[in-house]
Design a protein around this motif. Structure first.
Motif, PDB file in Angstrom:
ATOM      1  N   ASN A   1      41.388  58.708  72.787  1.00  0.00           N
ATOM      2  CA  ASN A   1      42.214  58.177  72.144  1.00  0.00           C
ATOM      3  C   ASN A   1      42.028  58.602  70.489  1.00  0.00           C
ATOM      4  OD1 ASN A   1      42.521  55.286  73.480  1.00  0.00           O
ATOM      5  ND2 ASN A   1      40.391  55.243  73.940  1.00  0.00           N
ATOM      6  N   ALA A   2      41.814  60.229  70.475  1.00  0.00           N
ATOM      7  CA  ALA A   2      41.731  60.239  69.197  1.00  0.00           C
ATOM      8  C   ALA A   2      42.647  59.982  68.701  1.00  0.00           C
ATOM      9  CB  ALA A   2      41.816  62.516  69.095  1.00  0.00           C
ATOM     10  N   THR A   3      42.649  60.120  67.420  1.00  0.00           N
ATOM     11  CA  THR A   3      43.924  60.113  65.753  1.00  0.00           C
ATOM     12  C   THR A   3      44.813  61.948  66.071  1.00  0.00           C
ATOM     13  OG1 THR A   3      41.984  61.588  64.099  1.00  0.00           O
ATOM     14  CG2 THR A   3      41.958  58.480  64.807  1.00  0.00           C
ATOM     15  N   THR A   4      43.845  62.843  66.654  1.00  0.00           N
ATOM     16  CA  THR A   4      45.241  64.261  65.936  1.00  0.00           C
ATOM     17  C   THR A   4      45.267  64.637  67.717  1.00  0.00           C
ATOM     18  OG1 THR A   4      43.088  65.254  65.519  1.00  0.00           O
ATOM     19  CG2 THR A   4      44.556  64.312  63.647  1.00  0.00           C
ATOM     20  N   GLY A   5      45.985  65.709  67.954  1.00  0.00           N
ATOM     21  CA  GLY A   5      46.063  66.026  69.475  1.00  0.00           C
ATOM     22  C   GLY A   5      47.082  66.196  70.141  1.00  0.00           C
ATOM     23  N   LYS A   6      46.747  65.427  71.276  1.00  0.00           N
ATOM     24  CA  LYS A   6      48.087  65.643  73.045  1.00  0.00           C
ATOM     25  C   LYS A   6      47.683  64.534  73.047  1.00  0.00           C
ATOM     26  CE  LYS A   6      47.573  70.555  74.405  1.00  0.00           C
ATOM     27  NZ  LYS A   6      47.574  71.624  75.593  1.00  0.00           N
ATOM     28  N   ILE A   7      49.363  64.179  73.087  1.00  0.00           N
ATOM     29  CA  ILE A   7      49.350  62.774  73.575  1.00  0.00           C
ATOM     30  C   ILE A   7      49.220  62.239  75.537  1.00  0.00           C
ATOM     31  CG2 ILE A   7      51.304  63.901  75.395  1.00  0.00           C
ATOM     32  CD1 ILE A   7      52.403  60.738  74.118  1.00  0.00           C
ATOM     33  N   SER A   8      47.990  61.525  75.524  1.00  0.00           N
ATOM     34  CA  SER A   8      47.553  61.449  77.260  1.00  0.00           C
ATOM     35  C   SER A   8      48.616  60.922  77.953  1.00  0.00           C
ATOM     36  CB  SER A   8      46.506  59.632  76.935  1.00  0.00           C
ATOM     37  OG  SER A   8      46.561  59.776  78.256  1.00  0.00           O
ATOM     38  N   GLU A   9      47.926  61.527  79.597  1.00  0.00           N
ATOM     39  CA  GLU A   9      49.032  61.514  80.188  1.00  0.00           C
ATOM     40  C   GLU A   9      49.046  59.910  80.562  1.00  0.00           C
ATOM     41  OE1 GLU A   9      51.166  62.983  81.695  1.00  0.00           O
ATOM     42  OE2 GLU A   9      50.328  63.874  80.451  1.00  0.00           O
ATOM     43  N   HIS A  10      48.087  59.353  79.946  1.00  0.00           N
ATOM     44  CA  HIS A  10      48.674  56.830  80.144  1.00  0.00           C
ATOM     45  C   HIS A  10      49.833  56.442  79.263  1.00  0.00           C
ATOM     46  CE1 HIS A  10      44.589  55.971  81.885  1.00  0.00           C
ATOM     47  NE2 HIS A  10      44.374  57.309  81.473  1.00  0.00           N
ATOM     48  N   ALA A  11      50.038  57.693  78.974  1.00  0.00           N
ATOM     49  CA  ALA A  11      50.963  57.146  77.747  1.00  0.00           C
ATOM     50  C   ALA A  11      52.830  57.607  78.228  1.00  0.00           C
ATOM     51  CB  ALA A  11      51.367  57.965  76.268  1.00  0.00           C
ATOM     52  N   HIS A  12      52.884  58.624  79.749  1.00  0.00           N
ATOM     53  CA  HIS A  12      53.822  58.748  80.327  1.00  0.00           C
ATOM     54  C   HIS A  12      53.990  58.267  81.784  1.00  0.00           C
ATOM     55  CE1 HIS A  12      54.343  62.193  77.575  1.00  0.00           C
ATOM     56  NE2 HIS A  12      53.394  62.490  77.190  1.00  0.00           N
ATOM     57  N   GLY A  13      52.991  56.899  81.786  1.00  0.00           N
ATOM     58  CA  GLY A  13      52.569  56.437  82.761  1.00  0.00           C
ATOM     59  C   GLY A  13      52.348  56.981  84.683  1.00  0.00           C
ATOM     60  N   ASN A  14      51.458  58.180  84.017  1.00  0.00           N
ATOM     61  CA  ASN A  14      51.305  59.525  85.295  1.00  0.00           C
ATOM     62  C   ASN A  14      49.583  59.108  85.028  1.00  0.00           C
ATOM     63  OD1 ASN A  14      53.228  61.007  85.354  1.00  0.00           O
ATOM     64  ND2 ASN A  14      52.549  62.232  83.735  1.00  0.00           N
TER      65      ASN A  14
END
Length: 277
Positions: free
Chosen positions: A191-204
């Motif tokens: 839940n950071a404001t910068t950085g890499k996208i979470s695997e939750h955002a890919h359904g993984n």
């Protein structure tokens, strides 16, 4: 007499500290030959800047220096760098159909959902909404994810978590629910404001906060490295076996962001590398 005079002169020179000339003639610098040119300095190869030259404000590396390769599965990258968002990855229809058949054979309850594309790299090409991961084992609340994630969760629950619960709490113990804290959600890691996208955002990915047992007990995920009870042993067992089914397993001992759940995901890495902490 001439011989004696020569010896006397030699003695005087030695006592005065004068140095004798070297044997033979003193070499004389070779005069320049008209029309002859000095050896030219080698020119740098085309396209290769000389060492130390500045290009766009940066010092050029020595020609021939090799770029350091990133180790497979390296997890020490700087997460402060903004993620480069890629389009939602298209999934193979054939592989998806095979996955659905395998999940159905295990007794999972789910429905197909419409393609998700929330922008900024968030989305699932072929999402499913899961209500039960196995017969009699609900996913609470129901969650949206890729089929591959649900299939790994079903296999882990059936083959590892259920036997571990029976061993720890009695042979008649059943797991009746996996209580999840997060499945698909468009966000960055932790839940950071910068950085890499979470695997939750890919359904993984799926986060498991607790297990509900048939007798009504709830086994919450919490720091248990020093827990000497069977409950502690159960949590450590399911965490360890999770790496057989998922490519990432993060438990309360990994960092402060995972103190209340197990993070499980199926991200693909080079050479099949798995990260389990």
């Amino acid at each position: 007499m001439r011989h004696s005079a020569g010896m006397i002169l030699l003695s005087v020179l030695i006592l005065s500290g004068a140095s004798l000339p070297r044997k033979g003639p003193v070499p004389v610098p070779k005069p320049a030959v008209p029309g002859e040119q000095a050896t030219p300095t080698p020119e740098p190869k085309p396209g290769v800047p000389p060492k130390g030259a500045e290009i766009n404000g940066k010092t050029a590396a020595q020609p021939g220096a090799e770029k350091k390769e990133e180790a497979p599965g390296d997890t020490t990258k700087d997460d402060s760098v903004e993620e480069i968002f890629l389009p939602v990855k298209e999934e193979s229809a054939e592989e998806h159909a095979t996955c659905l058949a395998d999940l159905k054979a295990l007794g999972g309850t789910f429905t197909d959902s419409k393609r998700i594309d929330d922008g900024k790299g968030c989305g699932i090409d072929k999402p499913i909404r899961v209500t039960a991961i196995l017969p009699g084992v609900a996913l609470k609340p129901e969650g949206t994810m890729r089929c591959a994630t649900a299939l790994a969760l079903a296999r882990w629950t059936k083959e590892s978590a259920t036997p571990a619960a029976a061993t720890a709490f009695g042979p008649d113990t059943r797991i009746t629910a996996l209580n999840q804290a997060s499945t698909y959600v468009c966000r960055l890691r932790n839940n950071a404001t910068t950085g890499k996208i979470s695997e939750h955002a890919h359904g993984n990915a799926v986060d498991i906060a607790s297990f509900t047992l048939g007798d009504g007990r709830t086994i919450a995920i919490q720091p248990r490295d020093e827990d000497g009870t069977l409950t502690g042993a159960f949590q450590r067992a399911v965490t360890a076996t999770g790496c057989l089914y998922f490519t990432t397993v993060l438990d309360p001992g990994s960092d402060a962001a995972h103190e209340t759940h197990l993070h499980l995901d199926v991200i693909e890495r080079k050479n099949g590398y798995r990260y389990c902490r």
